[in-house]
Design a protein around this motif. Structure first.
Motif, mmCIF file in Angstrom:
data_model
loop_
_atom_site.group_PDB
_atom_site.id
_atom_site.type_symbol
_atom_site.label_atom_id
_atom_site.label_comp_id
_atom_site.label_asym_id
_atom_site.label_seq_id
_atom_site.Cartn_x
_atom_site.Cartn_y
_atom_site.Cartn_z
ATOM 1 N N ILE A 47 0.849 -1.199 0.000
ATOM 2 C CA ILE A 47 0.000 0.000 0.000
ATOM 3 C C ILE A 47 0.883 1.247 0.000
ATOM 4 C CG2 ILE A 47 -1.608 1.379 1.407
ATOM 5 C CD1 ILE A 47 -2.871 -1.326 2.275
ATOM 6 N N GLU A 48 1.901 1.258 0.849
ATOM 7 C CA GLU A 48 2.820 2.402 0.928
ATOM 8 C C GLU A 48 3.603 2.570 -0.372
ATOM 9 O OE1 GLU A 48 5.242 1.947 4.426
ATOM 10 O OE2 GLU A 48 3.484 1.849 5.735
ATOM 11 N N ARG A 49 4.084 1.470 -0.959
ATOM 12 C CA ARG A 49 4.843 1.549 -2.209
ATOM 13 C C ARG A 49 3.985 2.108 -3.339
ATOM 14 N NH1 ARG A 49 7.328 -3.870 -3.905
ATOM 15 N NH2 ARG A 49 8.079 -2.562 -5.585
ATOM 16 N N ILE A 50 2.759 1.607 -3.454
ATOM 17 C CA ILE A 50 1.861 2.073 -4.513
ATOM 18 C C ILE A 50 1.586 3.559 -4.344
ATOM 19 C CG2 ILE A 50 -0.522 1.946 -5.359
ATOM 20 C CD1 ILE A 50 -0.319 -1.119 -4.982
ATOM 21 N N GLU A 51 1.314 3.979 -3.125
ATOM 22 C CA GLU A 51 1.022 5.396 -2.877
ATOM 23 C C GLU A 51 2.243 6.271 -3.170
ATOM 24 O OE1 GLU A 51 -0.981 8.640 -2.545
ATOM 25 O OE2 GLU A 51 -1.924 6.665 -2.479
ATOM 26 N N ARG A 52 3.431 5.815 -2.784
ATOM 27 C CA ARG A 52 4.656 6.570 -3.047
ATOM 28 C C ARG A 52 4.889 6.706 -4.551
ATOM 29 N NH1 ARG A 52 8.098 3.444 -0.659
ATOM 30 N NH2 ARG A 52 8.959 2.474 -2.520
ATOM 31 N N HIS A 53 4.733 5.601 -5.285
ATOM 32 C CA HIS A 53 4.924 5.649 -6.737
ATOM 33 C C HIS A 53 3.888 6.555 -7.405
ATOM 34 C CE1 HIS A 53 8.182 2.838 -6.998
ATOM 35 N NE2 HIS A 53 7.500 1.883 -6.385
ATOM 36 N N ARG A 54 2.634 6.468 -6.972
ATOM 37 C CA ARG A 54 1.588 7.314 -7.543
ATOM 38 C C ARG A 54 1.911 8.789 -7.298
ATOM 39 N NH1 ARG A 54 -3.097 6.138 -4.667
ATOM 40 N NH2 ARG A 54 -3.462 4.320 -5.967
ATOM 41 N N LYS A 55 2.343 9.117 -6.079
ATOM 42 C CA LYS A 55 2.682 10.505 -5.747
ATOM 43 C C LYS A 55 3.871 10.989 -6.589
ATOM 44 C CE LYS A 55 3.882 13.550 -1.999
ATOM 45 N NZ LYS A 55 4.902 13.695 -1.010
ATOM 46 N N ASP A 56 4.898 10.147 -6.712
ATOM 47 C CA ASP A 56 6.064 10.524 -7.525
ATOM 48 C C ASP A 56 5.667 10.783 -8.969
ATOM 49 O OD1 ASP A 56 7.664 10.259 -5.295
ATOM 50 O OD2 ASP A 56 8.499 8.314 -5.886
ATOM 51 N N ARG A 57 4.829 9.907 -9.526
ATOM 52 C CA ARG A 57 4.395 10.092 -10.920
ATOM 53 C C ARG A 57 3.536 11.339 -11.068
ATOM 54 N NH1 ARG A 57 3.915 4.301 -10.650
ATOM 55 N NH2 ARG A 57 1.715 4.514 -10.150
ATOM 56 N N GLN A 58 2.668 11.584 -10.100
ATOM 57 C CA GLN A 58 1.797 12.759 -10.162
ATOM 58 C C GLN A 58 2.641 14.035 -10.168
ATOM 59 O OE1 GLN A 58 -0.993 13.043 -6.939
ATOM 60 N NE2 GLN A 58 -2.204 14.598 -7.970
ATOM 61 N N THR A 64 -2.225 8.503 -12.888
ATOM 62 C CA THR A 64 -2.147 7.063 -12.645
ATOM 63 C C THR A 64 -3.536 6.480 -12.540
ATOM 64 O OG1 THR A 64 -0.040 7.276 -11.471
ATOM 65 C CG2 THR A 64 -1.320 5.272 -11.064
ATOM 66 N N ILE A 65 -3.747 5.388 -13.258
ATOM 67 C CA ILE A 65 -4.992 4.624 -13.154
ATOM 68 C C ILE A 65 -4.613 3.250 -12.641
ATOM 69 C CG2 ILE A 65 -6.957 3.629 -14.390
ATOM 70 C CD1 ILE A 65 -6.639 5.883 -16.469
ATOM 71 N N GLU A 66 -5.087 2.920 -11.440
ATOM 72 C CA GLU A 66 -4.835 1.601 -10.856
ATOM 73 C C GLU A 66 -5.844 0.624 -11.451
ATOM 74 O OE1 GLU A 66 -2.334 1.043 -8.827
ATOM 75 O OE2 GLU A 66 -1.803 3.114 -8.368
ATOM 76 N N GLN A 67 -5.333 -0.389 -12.134
ATOM 77 C CA GLN A 67 -6.216 -1.373 -12.743
ATOM 78 C C GLN A 67 -5.539 -2.735 -12.703
ATOM 79 O OE1 GLN A 67 -9.457 -0.815 -13.580
ATOM 80 N NE2 GLN A 67 -9.319 -3.011 -13.526
ATOM 81 N N ALA A 68 -5.830 -3.485 -11.662
ATOM 82 C CA ALA A 68 -5.159 -4.763 -11.470
ATOM 83 C C ALA A 68 -5.671 -5.853 -12.408
ATOM 84 C CB ALA A 68 -5.316 -5.214 -10.024
ATOM 85 N N TYR A 69 -6.915 -5.780 -12.783
ATOM 86 C CA TYR A 69 -7.490 -6.852 -13.586
ATOM 87 C C TYR A 69 -7.896 -6.364 -14.967
ATOM 88 C CZ TYR A 69 -7.396 -9.788 -9.456
ATOM 89 O OH TYR A 69 -6.978 -10.505 -8.373
ATOM 90 N N SER A 70 -9.168 -6.166 -15.194
ATOM 91 C CA SER A 70 -9.684 -5.886 -16.530
ATOM 92 C C SER A 70 -9.221 -4.537 -17.061
ATOM 93 C CB SER A 70 -11.215 -5.922 -16.530
ATOM 94 O OG SER A 70 -11.688 -5.594 -17.815
ATOM 95 N N MET A 71 -8.292 -4.588 -17.998
ATOM 96 C CA MET A 71 -7.785 -3.361 -18.592
ATOM 97 C C MET A 71 -8.871 -2.636 -19.378
ATOM 98 S SD MET A 71 -4.810 -3.266 -17.364
ATOM 99 C CE MET A 71 -4.117 -1.891 -18.229
ATOM 100 N N ALA A 72 -9.913 -3.357 -19.789
ATOM 101 C CA ALA A 72 -11.013 -2.736 -20.534
ATOM 102 C C ALA A 72 -11.703 -1.657 -19.712
ATOM 103 C CB ALA A 72 -12.016 -3.791 -20.973
ATOM 104 N N ASN A 73 -11.579 -1.722 -18.386
ATOM 105 C CA ASN A 73 -12.207 -0.728 -17.523
ATOM 106 C C ASN A 73 -11.659 0.674 -17.720
ATOM 107 O OD1 ASN A 73 -13.798 -2.732 -16.410
ATOM 108 N ND2 ASN A 73 -12.516 -2.981 -14.604
ATOM 109 N N VAL A 74 -10.470 0.799 -18.296
ATOM 110 C CA VAL A 74 -9.874 2.130 -18.470
ATOM 111 C C VAL A 74 -10.216 2.759 -19.812
ATOM 112 C CG1 VAL A 74 -7.961 1.558 -16.934
ATOM 113 C CG2 VAL A 74 -7.657 1.342 -19.392
ATOM 114 N N LEU A 75 -10.792 2.009 -20.727
ATOM 115 C CA LEU A 75 -11.031 2.525 -22.080
ATOM 116 C C LEU A 75 -11.808 3.833 -22.098
ATOM 117 C CD1 LEU A 75 -11.729 -0.789 -24.016
ATOM 118 C CD2 LEU A 75 -9.756 0.733 -24.291
#
Length: 182
Positions: A47-58, A64-75
């Motif tokens: 959880i901490e790693r994901i949040e740190r990476h998201r903040k750095d990218r922002q 950042t769009i978190e999408q662990a499974y169905s990539m179609a959800n981001v279309l």
């Protein structure tokens, strides 16, 4: 409709592939940069790693769009000039292949389960390419020491072959250096 550019980058763990992919996308232009993250938070450390990476990218101008499974959800969130980076195929595959392990009913053990998920992912990638300016996809090497499961490696190899066939550019990373494969 013009097809967007597909760049596929593969390499070992700690090969520099993700940093290189980010640099490629950043240098492509001033369009909106979308980072599709397919990792999952199973514990506090993740959880901490994901949040740190998201903040750095922002801070660096990424959405950042978190999408662990169905990539179609981001279309529906993508726009024609978007520069999309999906990091990475290997976490998506592990999420999908081993889905249901906690109940003893893994997708890997269900006939045609992965075939259906892979077919949907292929459709989604092609649809993304018909929507965005570019799509850069990152993946680990097929025979990486990280996962030694033969079924996993077989699926990853199959996915890599298809991605290389579709790609405008296919690169392999080794110790921070890129080698063009296509």
């Amino acid at each position: 409709m013009a097809r967007g550019q597909l760049v596929f980058i593969s390499g070992g763990v700690r090969s520099g592939k993700s940093a290189y992919a980010e640099m490629l996308v950043r240098d492509t232009g001033k369009s909106r940069r979308i980072y599709l993250a397919s990792g999952q938070a199973y514990d506090e450390e993740m959880i901490e790693r994901i949040e740190r990476h998201r903040k750095d990218r922002q801070e660096d101008g990424w959405l950042t769009i978190e999408q662990a499974y169905s990539m179609a959800n981001v279309l529906q969130e993508l726009e024609p000039d978007d520069l999309v980076l999906w990091d990475c195929v290997t976490t998506w595959l592990a999420n999908e292949l081993y889905e249901g392990w906690e109940t003893g009913n893994m997708c890997a053990d269900i006939e045609d389960c992965m075939e259906q998920k892979w077919g949907k992912l292929q459709e989604t990638i092609l649809e993304m390419l018909n929507t965005v300016h570019s799509l850069t996809i990152v993946s680990n090497e097929v025979l990486d020491d990280f996962v030694r499961d033969r079924l996993y490696q077989s699926w990853l190899g199959r996915i890599h072959i298809w991605l290389v066939q579709q790609a405008d550019q296919a690169l392999e990373m080794e110790n921070g250096l890129s080698f063009r494969r296509k």
